[in-house]
Design a protein around this motif. Structure first.
Motif, mmCIF file in Angstrom:
data_model
loop_
_atom_site.group_PDB
_atom_site.id
_atom_site.type_symbol
_atom_site.label_atom_id
_atom_site.label_comp_id
_atom_site.label_asym_id
_atom_site.label_seq_id
_atom_site.Cartn_x
_atom_site.Cartn_y
_atom_site.Cartn_z
ATOM 1 N N GLU A 186 0.855 -1.184 0.000
ATOM 2 C CA GLU A 186 0.000 0.000 0.000
ATOM 3 C C GLU A 186 0.888 1.230 0.000
ATOM 4 N N HIS A 187 0.323 2.378 -0.345
ATOM 5 C CA HIS A 187 1.118 3.599 -0.364
ATOM 6 C C HIS A 187 0.541 4.629 0.594
ATOM 7 N N ALA A 188 1.389 5.527 1.004
ATOM 8 C CA ALA A 188 0.987 6.631 1.869
ATOM 9 C C ALA A 188 1.742 7.878 1.420
ATOM 10 N N TRP A 189 1.079 9.023 1.503
ATOM 11 C CA TRP A 189 1.685 10.269 1.072
ATOM 12 C C TRP A 189 2.161 11.048 2.294
ATOM 13 N N TYR A 190 3.385 11.529 2.224
ATOM 14 C CA TYR A 190 3.960 12.348 3.292
ATOM 15 C C TYR A 190 4.336 13.701 2.706
ATOM 16 N N GLN A 191 3.836 14.763 3.323
ATOM 17 C CA GLN A 191 4.102 16.100 2.821
ATOM 18 C C GLN A 191 5.591 16.392 2.830
ATOM 19 N N GLY A 192 6.091 16.848 1.698
ATOM 20 C CA GLY A 192 7.500 17.164 1.565
ATOM 21 C C GLY A 192 8.357 15.984 1.151
ATOM 22 N N GLU A 193 7.799 14.782 1.194
ATOM 23 C CA GLU A 193 8.560 13.583 0.832
ATOM 24 C C GLU A 193 7.940 12.829 -0.328
ATOM 25 N N GLY A 194 6.639 12.909 -0.492
ATOM 26 C CA GLY A 194 5.962 12.193 -1.557
ATOM 27 C C GLY A 194 5.391 10.871 -1.093
ATOM 28 N N TYR A 195 5.189 9.981 -2.044
ATOM 29 C CA TYR A 195 4.587 8.685 -1.752
ATOM 30 C C TYR A 195 5.639 7.664 -1.356
ATOM 31 N N HIS A 196 5.292 6.896 -0.324
ATOM 32 C CA HIS A 196 6.115 5.781 0.133
ATOM 33 C C HIS A 196 5.281 4.517 0.063
ATOM 34 N N ILE A 197 5.939 3.408 -0.229
ATOM 35 C CA ILE A 197 5.274 2.118 -0.356
ATOM 36 C C ILE A 197 5.587 1.289 0.887
ATOM 37 N N PHE A 198 4.547 0.675 1.454
ATOM 38 C CA PHE A 198 4.675 -0.127 2.669
ATOM 39 C C PHE A 198 4.011 -1.488 2.482
ATOM 40 N N GLN A 199 4.426 -2.452 3.296
ATOM 41 C CA GLN A 199 3.757 -3.753 3.342
ATOM 42 C C GLN A 199 2.516 -3.607 4.216
ATOM 43 N N LYS A 200 1.407 -4.167 3.766
ATOM 44 C CA LYS A 200 0.154 -4.065 4.521
ATOM 45 C C LYS A 200 0.185 -4.874 5.817
ATOM 46 N N ASN A 201 0.836 -6.021 5.791
ATOM 47 C CA ASN A 201 0.753 -6.959 6.920
ATOM 48 C C ASN A 201 1.802 -6.721 8.000
ATOM 49 N N GLU A 202 2.626 -5.702 7.875
ATOM 50 C CA GLU A 202 3.680 -5.448 8.863
ATOM 51 C C GLU A 202 3.247 -4.288 9.769
ATOM 52 N N PRO A 203 3.045 -4.538 11.068
ATOM 53 C CA PRO A 203 2.595 -3.477 11.968
ATOM 54 C C PRO A 203 3.681 -2.433 12.286
ATOM 55 N N ASP A 204 4.939 -2.823 12.234
ATOM 56 C CA ASP A 204 6.024 -1.893 12.525
ATOM 57 C C ASP A 204 6.287 -1.007 11.304
ATOM 58 N N HIS A 205 6.136 0.280 11.472
ATOM 59 C CA HIS A 205 6.255 1.241 10.371
ATOM 60 C C HIS A 205 7.622 1.188 9.701
ATOM 61 N N ASP A 206 8.670 1.068 10.479
ATOM 62 C CA ASP A 206 10.024 1.051 9.920
ATOM 63 C C ASP A 206 10.314 -0.231 9.142
ATOM 64 N N LYS A 207 9.843 -1.355 9.628
ATOM 65 C CA LYS A 207 10.066 -2.629 8.937
ATOM 66 C C LYS A 207 9.177 -2.767 7.701
ATOM 67 N N ALA A 208 8.055 -2.080 7.679
ATOM 68 C CA ALA A 208 7.095 -2.200 6.580
ATOM 69 C C ALA A 208 7.522 -1.416 5.346
ATOM 70 N N TYR A 209 8.459 -0.490 5.492
ATOM 71 C CA TYR A 209 8.879 0.352 4.369
ATOM 72 C C TYR A 209 9.493 -0.484 3.248
ATOM 73 N N VAL A 210 9.052 -0.229 2.001
ATOM 74 C CA VAL A 210 9.562 -0.954 0.848
ATOM 75 C C VAL A 210 10.325 -0.017 -0.082
ATOM 76 N N ALA A 211 9.688 1.087 -0.498
ATOM 77 C CA ALA A 211 10.314 1.987 -1.470
ATOM 78 C C ALA A 211 9.637 3.352 -1.420
ATOM 79 N N SER A 212 10.257 4.306 -2.087
ATOM 80 C CA SER A 212 9.675 5.635 -2.239
ATOM 81 C C SER A 212 9.585 5.944 -3.721
ATOM 82 N N VAL A 213 8.443 6.468 -4.143
ATOM 83 C CA VAL A 213 8.296 6.860 -5.546
ATOM 84 C C VAL A 213 8.372 8.370 -5.697
#
Length: 86
Positions: free
Chosen positions: A34-61
């Motif tokens: 899934e993706h989430a938008w962060y102001q000033g950084e853009g969209y980041h891609i995360f794993q849906k099934n990982e509760p830890d925000h840092d471990k769930a990070y996959v990539a930035s577009v």
């Protein structure tokens, strides 16, 4: 070897263009990403099934449109399901 990647990317791009909006949404719902938008950084891609925000990070577009982030997730899904890949 480069021509395999070229033709695979070309095939995936054609598949992506042919998808209807309903098919796109079904893939996004089924995808483990899934993706989430962060102001000033853009969209980041995360794993849906990982509760830890840092471990769930996959990539930035980057700072782009939501459609580009959706396309990135759909492309990864189609690549994973591609029967012609090595």
């Amino acid at each position: 070897m480069w021509f395999k990647n070229y033709f695979q990317n070309r095939r995936i791009a054609k598949q992506l263009k042919r998808l209807t909006e309903a098919e796109r949404q079904a893939i996004l719902d089924e995808s483990p990403l899934e993706h989430a938008w962060y102001q000033g950084e853009g969209y980041h891609i995360f794993q849906k099934n990982e509760p830890d925000h840092d471990k769930a990070y996959v990539a930035s577009v980057g700072e782009t449109y939501q459609r580009v982030a959706d396309d990135w997730i759909i492309r990864q899904y189609l690549l994973a399901k591609d029967e012609n890949r090595d």
